[in-house]
Design a protein around this motif. Structure first.
Motif, PDB file in Angstrom:
ATOM      1  N   VAL B 101       2.166   5.481 113.809  1.00  0.00           N
ATOM      2  CA  VAL B 101       3.321   6.338 113.480  1.00  0.00           C
ATOM      3  C   VAL B 101       4.435   5.469 112.877  1.00  0.00           C
ATOM      4  O   VAL B 101       5.104   5.875 111.913  1.00  0.00           O
ATOM      5  CB  VAL B 101       3.818   7.113 114.730  1.00  0.00           C
ATOM      6  CG1 VAL B 101       5.051   7.943 114.404  1.00  0.00           C
ATOM      7  CG2 VAL B 101       2.709   8.011 115.289  1.00  0.00           C
ATOM      8  N   ALA B 104       3.845   4.916 109.231  1.00  0.00           N
ATOM      9  CA  ALA B 104       4.238   6.096 108.434  1.00  0.00           C
ATOM     10  C   ALA B 104       5.758   6.148 108.277  1.00  0.00           C
ATOM     11  O   ALA B 104       6.274   6.443 107.189  1.00  0.00           O
ATOM     12  CB  ALA B 104       3.713   7.378 109.086  1.00  0.00           C
ATOM     13  N   ALA B 105       6.486   5.835 109.356  1.00  0.00           N
ATOM     14  CA  ALA B 105       7.957   5.839 109.307  1.00  0.00           C
ATOM     15  C   ALA B 105       8.481   4.740 108.376  1.00  0.00           C
ATOM     16  O   ALA B 105       9.464   4.939 107.648  1.00  0.00           O
ATOM     17  CB  ALA B 105       8.528   5.658 110.713  1.00  0.00           C
ATOM     18  N   GLU B 159      -1.124   8.282 101.580  1.00  0.00           N
ATOM     19  CA  GLU B 159      -2.154   9.308 101.395  1.00  0.00           C
ATOM     20  C   GLU B 159      -3.558   8.778 101.604  1.00  0.00           C
ATOM     21  O   GLU B 159      -4.451   9.531 101.968  1.00  0.00           O
ATOM     22  CB  GLU B 159      -2.016   9.931  99.987  1.00  0.00           C
ATOM     23  CG  GLU B 159      -0.864  10.931  99.951  1.00  0.00           C
ATOM     24  CD  GLU B 159      -0.337  11.193  98.547  1.00  0.00           C
ATOM     25  OE1 GLU B 159      -1.056  10.893  97.565  1.00  0.00           O
ATOM     26  OE2 GLU B 159       0.807  11.683  98.440  1.00  0.00           O
ATOM     27  N   ASN B 163      -1.057   7.968 106.878  1.00  0.00           N
ATOM     28  CA  ASN B 163      -0.637   9.223 107.519  1.00  0.00           C
ATOM     29  C   ASN B 163      -1.737   9.795 108.412  1.00  0.00           C
ATOM     30  O   ASN B 163      -1.455  10.339 109.483  1.00  0.00           O
ATOM     31  CB  ASN B 163      -0.257  10.277 106.465  1.00  0.00           C
ATOM     32  CG  ASN B 163       1.091   9.979 105.815  1.00  0.00           C
ATOM     33  OD1 ASN B 163       1.796   9.069 106.238  1.00  0.00           O
ATOM     34  ND2 ASN B 163       1.440  10.749 104.790  1.00  0.00           N
ATOM     35  N   ALA B 164      -2.979   9.689 107.955  1.00  0.00           N
ATOM     36  CA  ALA B 164      -4.095  10.237 108.737  1.00  0.00           C
ATOM     37  C   ALA B 164      -4.245   9.483 110.057  1.00  0.00           C
ATOM     38  O   ALA B 164      -4.456  10.086 111.112  1.00  0.00           O
ATOM     39  CB  ALA B 164      -5.379  10.167 107.931  1.00  0.00           C
ATOM     40  N   ALA B 166      -1.890   8.065 111.628  1.00  0.00           N
ATOM     41  CA  ALA B 166      -0.727   8.363 112.467  1.00  0.00           C
ATOM     42  C   ALA B 166      -0.832   9.755 113.095  1.00  0.00           C
ATOM     43  O   ALA B 166      -0.265  10.003 114.156  1.00  0.00           O
ATOM     44  CB  ALA B 166       0.552   8.258 111.634  1.00  0.00           C
ATOM     45  N   ALA B 167      -1.538  10.674 112.405  1.00  0.00           N
ATOM     46  CA  ALA B 167      -1.528  12.092 112.859  1.00  0.00           C
ATOM     47  C   ALA B 167      -2.544  12.342 113.984  1.00  0.00           C
ATOM     48  O   ALA B 167      -3.378  11.536 114.280  1.00  0.00           O
ATOM     49  CB  ALA B 167      -1.799  13.014 111.685  1.00  0.00           C
TER      50      ALA B 167
END
Lengths: 167, 167
Positions: B101, B104-105, B159, B163-164, B166-167
């Motif tokens: 995460v 991503a931040a 992309e 992000n994946a 992190a999610a």
């Protein structure tokens, strides 16, 4: 925000935090635009700021829909970035006397605001998709589209005469 | 900057002021990037920040050439915008514990920085051309090109997996 705690645990927390960040930013922009309308001399620029004020109010309404869809209370968090960008806009406007130069400075300041919003919306759209929230992404895309259009319009006002008048 | 005087009289003054603004901003970015390198976990992201640090040093050198061509001493002025953007980056990074995460931040924070630089360089290029300084515009365009490429690279890192994760 708790500066000494680790409040953001998940990607969803990060998404919600950033949503609150842009929600706060859009409110600050609504507060700033009337002053920019007042300071602008060129009539197309004045009108551009005025119509962007209406758009910005729509952006807030769309963000409230996103909060609702996502089941989170609509609220802002402090956003030092937009505060700094608006503070700088205010400072620079205060230093310019000539009306044509001031118009050029106002365009630059407004474009810095648009670019901040563009980057935040771009990020939020990517995260919303990752989190499976195509519904939220679609609303955020409408805001992003408006910000890009506003930025392009400001560039064209600058290039179509405001910079030349100022120089 | 004198906040209570009207120090910016002409378009040239506005150009020089904004040149000093981005010169200060690039220096602040050089100071911040090593911390972002340290905080990033994904190796491509870490490497991306590291190589952008090198690029940012080149941007400063190019800005010094612009100052020289334009016959003005290279120096910074306070830039509340970049200070706010970097303060926000620091705050958010301090609130995220999970490494994926946080990556991503960090990407979102870095893209806010890139967008600030993109808007300032875009403005400076238009003003340089208006002032008949194609030589300055050409150097500024090289910096703008790097910032756009850095922004695109960050989007593609997000992309292509960050992000994946992190999610």
């Amino acid at each position: 925000m708790g500066l000494f705690s680790k409040d953001i645990k998940t990607m969803n927390d990060l998404f919600v935090h950033t949503l609150k960040d842009i929600y706060y930013a859009e409110h600050q922009i609504v507060k700033s635009l009337p002053d920019m309308v007042k300071k602008a001399t060129d009539s197309s620029l004045k009108q551009g700021f005025q119509s962007h004020l209406g758009e910005t109010k729509n952006h807030i309404a769309r963000l409230e829909q996103v909060f609702k869809l996502h089941g989170v209370k609509a609220e802002g968090v402090n956003c030092p970035a937009i505060d700094g960008i608006l503070e700088e806009a205010d400072e620079i406007a205060g230093e310019v006397e000539d009306k044509a130069v001031l118009d050029a400075a106002l365009i630059a300041a407004a474009q810095a605001v648009e670019h901040y919003e563009m980057t935040r919306y771009g990020t939020l759209i990517a995260w919303a998709r990752q989190l499976g929230r195509a519904d939220c992404a679609s609303l955020l895309e409408q805001n992003l589209k408006d910000e890009k259009a506003a930025d392009t319009k400001l560039s064209s006002l600058a290039e179509r005469g405001i910079n030349a008048k100022a120089a």
